[in-house]
Design an enzyme around this catalytic site. Structure first.
Site, PDB file in Angstrom:
ATOM      1  N   GLU A  84     -11.875  15.446  -0.635  1.00 52.32           N
ATOM      2  CA  GLU A  84     -11.971  14.738  -1.919  1.00 52.32           C
ATOM      3  C   GLU A  84     -10.697  15.091  -2.713  1.00 52.32           C
ATOM      4  O   GLU A  84     -10.518  16.300  -2.870  1.00 52.32           O
ATOM      5  CB  GLU A  84     -13.410  15.025  -2.695  1.00 52.32           C
ATOM      6  CG  GLU A  84     -14.607  14.586  -2.204  1.00 52.32           C
ATOM      7  CD  GLU A  84     -15.789  14.926  -3.099  1.00 52.32           C
ATOM      8  OE1 GLU A  84     -15.717  14.899  -4.309  1.00 52.32           O
ATOM      9  OE2 GLU A  84     -16.783  15.130  -2.526  1.00 52.32           O
ATOM     10  N   GLU A 132     -20.024  20.540  -1.090  1.00 55.74           N
ATOM     11  CA  GLU A 132     -19.553  21.509  -2.167  1.00 55.74           C
ATOM     12  C   GLU A 132     -20.862  22.491  -2.284  1.00 55.74           C
ATOM     13  O   GLU A 132     -21.313  22.661  -3.275  1.00 55.74           O
ATOM     14  CB  GLU A 132     -19.723  20.814  -3.452  1.00 55.74           C
ATOM     15  CG  GLU A 132     -18.511  19.719  -3.407  1.00 55.74           C
ATOM     16  CD  GLU A 132     -17.942  19.156  -4.743  1.00 55.74           C
ATOM     17  OE1 GLU A 132     -18.916  18.883  -5.646  1.00 55.74           O
ATOM     18  OE2 GLU A 132     -16.769  18.977  -5.220  1.00 55.74           O
TER      19      GLU A 132
END
Ligand code: BG6
Length: 500
Positions: free
Chosen positions: A386, A192
């Site tokens: 995810e 991320e």
């Protein structure tokens, strides 16, 4: 319409974890302190106000360094993956995982980040983890940096704000490629990477009170991560040309609060600044036009080294990975302020969506929208690395967790993945978050659980650490066995659980 199965034969089903949320053993085998070891648990925490957890100050760091315990710092004990990895990986294999995503803790391999050679004991540990994954015929997907940079680099350099950290990261990644480069087919450079703007400390180690111009340092740090990702991609290609290096963002799918053109423009800007900036650089290989205006208007001047432009251009990501939990709503109205929480950031409320107990807005259709948006824009393979539901699981009188709410969440998201595959999106795989319960990244709670496997441990770190399969474990096993064809939750799934 009758739907035929559309998941490709070699679709990579699996689950994901991160070192700092699972391993524990935070000082074992000469490991150094990481930024994650500063993340504290606050029992008085307001689940809807997490900004406090994102704002780590020098004072919080000093307090954490003076405290060698784990009670206030749950990421230090994790769920003891460091000692129980065999059992945990075997459970993944039992679900039928094709791929297991985990991260390597930088501060374990280079305790201060500045050593010239890696800590062999740490590499040996990850070697054993890889051996276990291979033993069960799974493939590893390794995240090189998942919110685990050495704390010493924060204290000495203010994290990634300093260019010298690029070389230290390179040395770290190179040591992983030298040892594991032939065994790992899929890598992710930074988890991320857009977290650098939203949860800056844990992503880049930049501390606001150490910065003369915080916004400048945030973007400079991200620029250094872009360059570092390109450099290690170059290195990986030298070492193993067949291996793939992915970039990754937290996908903030964003809707306009109304059809008012001002709101729609705000949506466009949020999409550009919060999402596409990162993927445009890492997939297309250059800074996008819209950031020039943003930087000029916000007095941000990125320092570029002579090599940067060519590195970014020549060593782009092989695939685009992303996490997807929620969607957000935005508005141009100055009085509109965020009213609910979400992954790494807050958002306006969407009246059409339900939320988790933590205020995260559940939007399966947003995943189909996201997959199409990314694929339209980049035409590179995508990877959902995810997706999952954080919920407070309570074992019943038999000690079983019948987490139908999690099954419902995952099922609805996978239905939309299926739609996106019919739309023609190229998707490599899906690793649910998380294979096993772990310490929450955002709040350091244990009670915010994501796993298919329940871990007996509470927020204070008490519990037997025993692992128990939840209902979702059996459901996911069936999903994988049918290669995504059977997403239903049936009595049979349930019976398997109750007959244990
Ligand atoms: C992502 C992170 O931001 O979201 C994970 O990559 C994290 O590390 C996950 O656990 C869920 O967030 P949280 O705060 O609920 O643990």
């Amino acid at each position: 319409m009758q739907k035929t199965n559309v998941f490709p034969k070699d679709f990579l089903w699996g689950g994901a974890i991160a070192a700092c949320q699972t391993e524990g053993a935070y000082l074992e085998d000469n490991s150094g302190l990481a930024v994650s070891d500063v993340s504290f648990f606050d029992p008085k925490l307001d689940r809807q106000d997490l900004a406090k957890h994102r704002r780590i100050t020098s004072e919080i760091i000093e307090t954490a360094m003076a405290d060698t315990g784990t009670a206030r710092y749950p990421k230090r004990h994790g769920v003891d993956f460091y000692h129980r990895y065999k059992e945990d990986i075997a459970l993944c294999a039992e679900m039928g995982f094709k791929v297991f995503r985990f991260s390597i803790k930088w501060s374990r391999v280079f305790p201060t980040g500045e050593e010239l050679t890696p800590n062999q004991a740490a590499l040996d540990f990850y070697d054993r983890v890889l051996t276990e994954i291979e033993k069960h015929h799974m493939i590893p997907l390794v995240t090189i940096s998942h919110f685990e940079m050495p704390l010493a680099l924060v204290n000495r350099y203010n994290g990634w704000a300093d260019r010298r950290v690029v070389d230290m990261f390179y040395r770290y990644a190179d040591s992983l490629f030298a040892r594991f480069g032939q065994r790992v087919p899929y890598w992710i450079s930074f988890n991320e990477i857009n977290a650098g703007r939203f949860s800056t400390f844990k992503s880049t180690g930049v501390v606001e009170d150490k910065s003369a111009n915080y916004l400048q340092d945030c973007y400079q740090a991200v620029h250094h991560q872009f360059v570092a990702a390109a450099k290690i991609t170059k290195r990986l290609r030298e070492i193993n040309p067949n291996a793939k290096m992915g970039c990754m963002i937290a996908r903030f799918t964003t809707y306009a609060a109304t059809s008012k053109p001002d709101d729609v423009l705000q949506m466009m800007l949020d999409e550009q600044h919060d999402n596409f900036f990162y993927t445009d650089v890492m997939v297309r290989g250059a800074y996008p036009h819209y950031m020039k205006r943003f930087f000029a208007e916000n007095n941000v001047k990125i320092a570029w080294a002579a090599e940067d432009e060519a590195l970014l251009k020549n060593y782009t990501a092989d695939y685009l990975a992303f996490s997807y939990y929620v969607s957000n709503v935005t508005s141009a109205a100055p009085e509109a302020s965020a009213t609910t929480e979400g992954n790494l950031r807050s958002s306006l409320k969407n009246p059409y969506l339900e939320s988790s107990a933590w205020g995260w807005q559940i939007d399966p259709k947003g995943l189909r929208y996201t997959l199409n948006t990314f694929y339209d824009r980049y035409q590179v393979p995508l990877f959902i690395v995810e997706n999952g539901l954080g919920a407070e699981d309570v074992p019943d009188e038999k000690g079983q967790v019948v987490d139908t709410y999690r099954i419902d969440y995952l099922q609805k998201h996978l239905e939309q993945v299926r739609e996106a595959l019919i739309d023609g999106v190229d998707l490599l795989g899906y690793t649910a978050w998380s294979s096993i319960d772990l310490v929450s990244s955002g709040t350091s709670e244990m009670s915010k659980r994501y796993g298919f496997v329940y871990v007996d441990q509470d927020d204070e770190g008490h519990g037997s650490l025993m692992r128990t399969r939840k209902a979702s474990f059996y459901w996911y096993q069936q999903v994988i066995a049918s290669n995504g064809e059977d997403l239903s939750y049936s009595k049979q799934t349930h019976v398997a659980l109750t007959e244990l």
